[in-house]
Design a protein around this motif. Structure first.
Motif, PDB file in Angstrom:
ATOM      1  N   LYS A 285      -1.504 -63.952 -75.074  1.00 23.60           N
ATOM      2  CA  LYS A 285      -2.136 -62.874 -75.871  1.00 23.60           C
ATOM      3  C   LYS A 285      -3.534 -62.845 -75.547  1.00 23.60           C
ATOM      4  O   LYS A 285      -4.070 -61.914 -75.819  1.00 23.60           O
ATOM      5  CB  LYS A 285      -2.103 -63.684 -77.352  1.00 23.60           C
ATOM      6  N   LEU A 286      -3.964 -63.662 -74.724  1.00 22.95           N
ATOM      7  CA  LEU A 286      -5.340 -63.360 -74.019  1.00 22.95           C
ATOM      8  C   LEU A 286      -5.430 -62.276 -73.157  1.00 22.95           C
ATOM      9  O   LEU A 286      -6.362 -61.468 -73.244  1.00 22.95           O
ATOM     10  CB  LEU A 286      -5.583 -64.601 -72.890  1.00 22.95           C
ATOM     11  N   ARG A 287      -4.467 -61.818 -72.559  1.00 24.36           N
ATOM     12  CA  ARG A 287      -4.403 -60.389 -71.695  1.00 24.36           C
ATOM     13  C   ARG A 287      -2.734 -59.947 -71.601  1.00 24.36           C
ATOM     14  O   ARG A 287      -2.294 -60.378 -70.736  1.00 24.36           O
ATOM     15  CB  ARG A 287      -5.022 -60.700 -70.325  1.00 24.36           C
TER      16      ARG A 287
ATOM     17  N   VAL B 237     -11.960 -67.532 -68.767  1.00 26.16           N
ATOM     18  CA  VAL B 237     -11.346 -68.082 -69.968  1.00 26.16           C
ATOM     19  C   VAL B 237     -10.824 -69.203 -69.892  1.00 26.16           C
ATOM     20  O   VAL B 237      -9.712 -69.718 -69.355  1.00 26.16           O
ATOM     21  CB  VAL B 237     -10.328 -66.845 -70.482  1.00 26.16           C
TER      22      VAL B 237
ATOM     23  N   ASP C  51       0.205 -67.983 -76.616  1.00 27.95           N
ATOM     24  CA  ASP C  51      -1.296 -68.016 -76.903  1.00 27.95           C
ATOM     25  C   ASP C  51      -1.714 -67.610 -75.619  1.00 27.95           C
ATOM     26  O   ASP C  51      -2.759 -66.967 -75.661  1.00 27.95           O
ATOM     27  CB  ASP C  51      -1.866 -69.179 -77.377  1.00 27.95           C
ATOM     28  N   ILE C  52      -1.380 -68.263 -74.415  1.00 30.64           N
ATOM     29  CA  ILE C  52      -1.891 -67.823 -73.251  1.00 30.64           C
ATOM     30  C   ILE C  52      -1.735 -66.278 -72.957  1.00 30.64           C
ATOM     31  O   ILE C  52      -2.529 -65.703 -72.302  1.00 30.64           O
ATOM     32  CB  ILE C  52      -1.479 -68.797 -72.114  1.00 30.64           C
TER      33      ILE C  52
ATOM     34  N   VAL D  85      -8.778 -72.696 -71.074  1.00 31.91           N
ATOM     35  CA  VAL D  85      -7.619 -72.784 -71.878  1.00 31.91           C
ATOM     36  C   VAL D  85      -7.469 -74.494 -72.077  1.00 31.91           C
ATOM     37  O   VAL D  85      -7.205 -74.974 -70.744  1.00 31.91           O
ATOM     38  CB  VAL D  85      -6.440 -72.320 -71.662  1.00 31.91           C
TER      39      VAL D  85
END
Length: 179
Positions: free
Chosen positions: A151-153, A114, A148-149, A116
């Motif tokens: 929220k990725l996992r 992913v 936001d980071i 970013v």
């Protein structure tokens, strides 16, 4: 009266504050921040301090008084020292690599990595493959990019795997009970 809104904001040496027509511009060694003043709130400069004032005790003005003072104080802090948020990655095979100061690539257990990309004014540091530091002069932007980071996992409650803020405690659940 708001206790937060009433307290003055100290302006350190090397920081230039300009207040004109509903806008506050703060320039310092780290950069420049600009914000529009909400409602009827005014900011007045007296020497090396800023005073945030409201015209009356209307509910809306009381609500915006302390908020505006905090936002302007964060602008002054941002252009002098800046802000940072630390994230930790927990999980087998979960890691982060820095591609550039404003770009990272995360391996989070998906079939793909992913990427970013940081918005303007935000930089990333990766001291170890399981730690990320988000830095910038705008406190809101730093917090939003870190969220936001994360929220990725998000950290899951059974094994605790995922991305969490440094020092965040994840409440763990018991798994299945064996018979």
């Amino acid at each position: 009266m708001s206790r937060i809104g009433r307290s003055p904001i100290a302006v350190p040496a090397g920081v230039d504050v300009t207040v004109d027509d509903r806008r506050v511009v703060v320039k310092g060694p780290q950069g420049t921040l600009e914000r529009a003043l909400p409602g009827a709130i005014t900011v007045r400069q007296e020497g090396t301090t800023l005073l945030v004032e409201r015209p009356d005790d209307a509910r809306q003005n009381r609500a915006l008084h302390g908020l505006t003072r905090s936002l302007v104080a964060n602008m002054v802090t941002g252009v002098t020292a800046g802000f940072s948020k630390d994230l930790e990655i927990v999980g087998v095979g979960y890691r982060c690599t820095a591609k550039a100061p404003d770009e990272i690539e995360l391996a989070l257990g998906f079939s793909h990595s992913v990427p970013v990309k940081a918005p303007h004014g935000i930089t990333f540091e990766v001291p170890t493959p399981t730690k990320i530091t988000v830095r910038g002069i705008d406190k809101e932007a730093v917090g939003q990019v870190a969220a936001d980071i994360r929220k990725l996992r998000k950290p899951e409650p059974y094994k605790g795997k995922g991305i969490r803020y440094a020092g965040e405690v994840v409440l763990r659940k018991a798994g299945k009970a064996a018979k």
